[in-house]
Write a protein that holds these residues in place. Structure first.
Motif, PDB file in Angstrom:
ATOM      1  N   GLU A  36       0.826  -1.208   0.000  1.00 43.49           N
ATOM      2  CA  GLU A  36       0.000   0.000   0.000  1.00 43.49           C
ATOM      3  C   GLU A  36       0.862   1.260   0.000  1.00 43.49           C
ATOM      4  OE1 GLU A  36      -2.435  -0.702   3.434  1.00 43.49           O
ATOM      5  OE2 GLU A  36      -3.524  -2.318   2.432  1.00 43.49           O
ATOM      6  N   ILE A  37       1.917   1.269   0.799  1.00 43.45           N
ATOM      7  CA  ILE A  37       2.830   2.417   0.826  1.00 43.45           C
ATOM      8  C   ILE A  37       3.515   2.571  -0.529  1.00 43.45           C
ATOM      9  CG2 ILE A  37       4.982   3.297   1.836  1.00 43.45           C
ATOM     10  CD1 ILE A  37       4.033   1.921   4.499  1.00 43.45           C
ATOM     11  N   ARG A  86       1.100   4.087  -3.104  1.00 45.92           N
ATOM     12  CA  ARG A  86       0.878   5.527  -2.884  1.00 45.92           C
ATOM     13  C   ARG A  86       2.089   6.340  -3.307  1.00 45.92           C
ATOM     14  NH1 ARG A  86      -1.683   3.761   1.855  1.00 45.92           N
ATOM     15  NH2 ARG A  86       0.148   4.221   3.103  1.00 45.92           N
ATOM     16  N   ASP A  87       3.275   5.898  -2.919  1.00 47.41           N
ATOM     17  CA  ASP A  87       4.497   6.647  -3.244  1.00 47.41           C
ATOM     18  C   ASP A  87       4.754   6.688  -4.749  1.00 47.41           C
ATOM     19  OD1 ASP A  87       4.838   7.102  -0.558  1.00 47.41           O
ATOM     20  OD2 ASP A  87       6.610   5.821  -0.341  1.00 47.41           O
ATOM     21  N   HIS A 116       2.520   6.343  -7.173  1.00 51.03           N
ATOM     22  CA  HIS A 116       1.498   7.177  -7.808  1.00 51.03           C
ATOM     23  C   HIS A 116       1.746   8.662  -7.554  1.00 51.03           C
ATOM     24  CE1 HIS A 116      -2.245   8.334  -9.622  1.00 51.03           C
ATOM     25  NE2 HIS A 116      -2.605   8.944  -8.514  1.00 51.03           N
ATOM     26  N   GLN A 117       2.251   8.991  -6.384  1.00 52.23           N
ATOM     27  CA  GLN A 117       2.551  10.395  -6.116  1.00 52.23           C
ATOM     28  C   GLN A 117       3.700  10.882  -6.995  1.00 52.23           C
ATOM     29  OE1 GLN A 117       3.024  11.521  -2.047  1.00 52.23           O
ATOM     30  NE2 GLN A 117       3.288  13.664  -2.565  1.00 52.23           N
ATOM     31  N   THR A 173       1.952  10.689 -11.401  1.00 49.83           N
ATOM     32  CA  THR A 173       0.506  10.799 -11.198  1.00 49.83           C
ATOM     33  C   THR A 173      -0.315  10.073 -12.265  1.00 49.83           C
ATOM     34  OG1 THR A 173       0.486  12.936 -12.326  1.00 49.83           O
ATOM     35  CG2 THR A 173       0.681  12.973  -9.918  1.00 49.83           C
TER      36      THR A 173
END
Length: 194
Positions: free
Chosen positions: A132-133, A136-137, A139-140, A143
């Motif tokens: 999950e981390i 998120r990282d 995708h950040q 984008t």
């Protein structure tokens, strides 16, 4: 036979760089990273259970997937974050930081090649949070890169019809469910007498 349970036409390493370079609509091709662990699973199961389940389930899913859906499997990441098992001989564990870095660098490589969809198909219960981390990282940082942290044990299944409530609650590691899956995938590796 490097592809194992994965159908050969779905195994990413069998592509050439020119196949990848000329691949149409790469941003809609789904790349799947199977992830397992090398850790104890009782005296009767091999230490590769989580990796075997990831590859076996993915192989079965590919068999049912419409051939028009563009999707490929990367080689399995056999090692995971298994420090909860490090007192057992044979366990090979990565730190969360190392696993995150590894996934990040794989994702960056895929992104450079033009891919924009990545599934992190994890089958080890000790690392869903790491996936999950990572998602998120990544995708950040990119984008337009869709990263899906997927935990094999959270998909709909019929285990409740086949096993007792007690087994479902307490047998989650090396219990009847994992043993049954391994008997289906790699029966010669199950030491049933133990």
């Amino acid at each position: 036979m490097m592809h194992g349970f994965i159908p050969p036409h779905r195994y990413f390493p069998y592509l050439t760089w020119t196949d990848i370079d000329s691949m149409p609509d790469k941003e809609n091709v789904v790349i799947i990273q199977p992830i397992g662990a090398i850790e104890q699973h009782g005296p009767h199961l091999p230490i590769a259970v989580d990796a075997a389940i990831s590859l076996g389930v993915l192989g079965k899913a590919f068999e049912k997937l419409n051939t028009n859906v563009p999707a490929f499997a990367l080689p399995c990441l056999y090692y995971g974050k298994s420090n909860e098992h490090w007192s057992f001989p044979g366990t090979i564990t990565l730190s969360a930081t190392t696993l995150l870095t590894l996934i990040q660098e794989i994702a960056e490589s895929l992104y450079r090649s033009g891919f924009r969809k990545l599934v992190l198909m994890n089958s080890h219960g000790g690392q869903p949070q790491v996936m999950e981390i990572a998602a998120r990282d990544i995708h950040q940082q990119y984008t337009d890169f869709l990263v899906f942290p997927f935990f094999t044990w959270r998909v709909p299944h019929n285990a409740a019809e086949l096993f007792s409530e007690y087994e479902l609650e307490y047998g989650i590691h090396a219990g009847d469910v994992e043993t049954s899956i391994m008997l289906s995938l790699l029966p010669e590796q199950v030491k049933i007498e133990r």
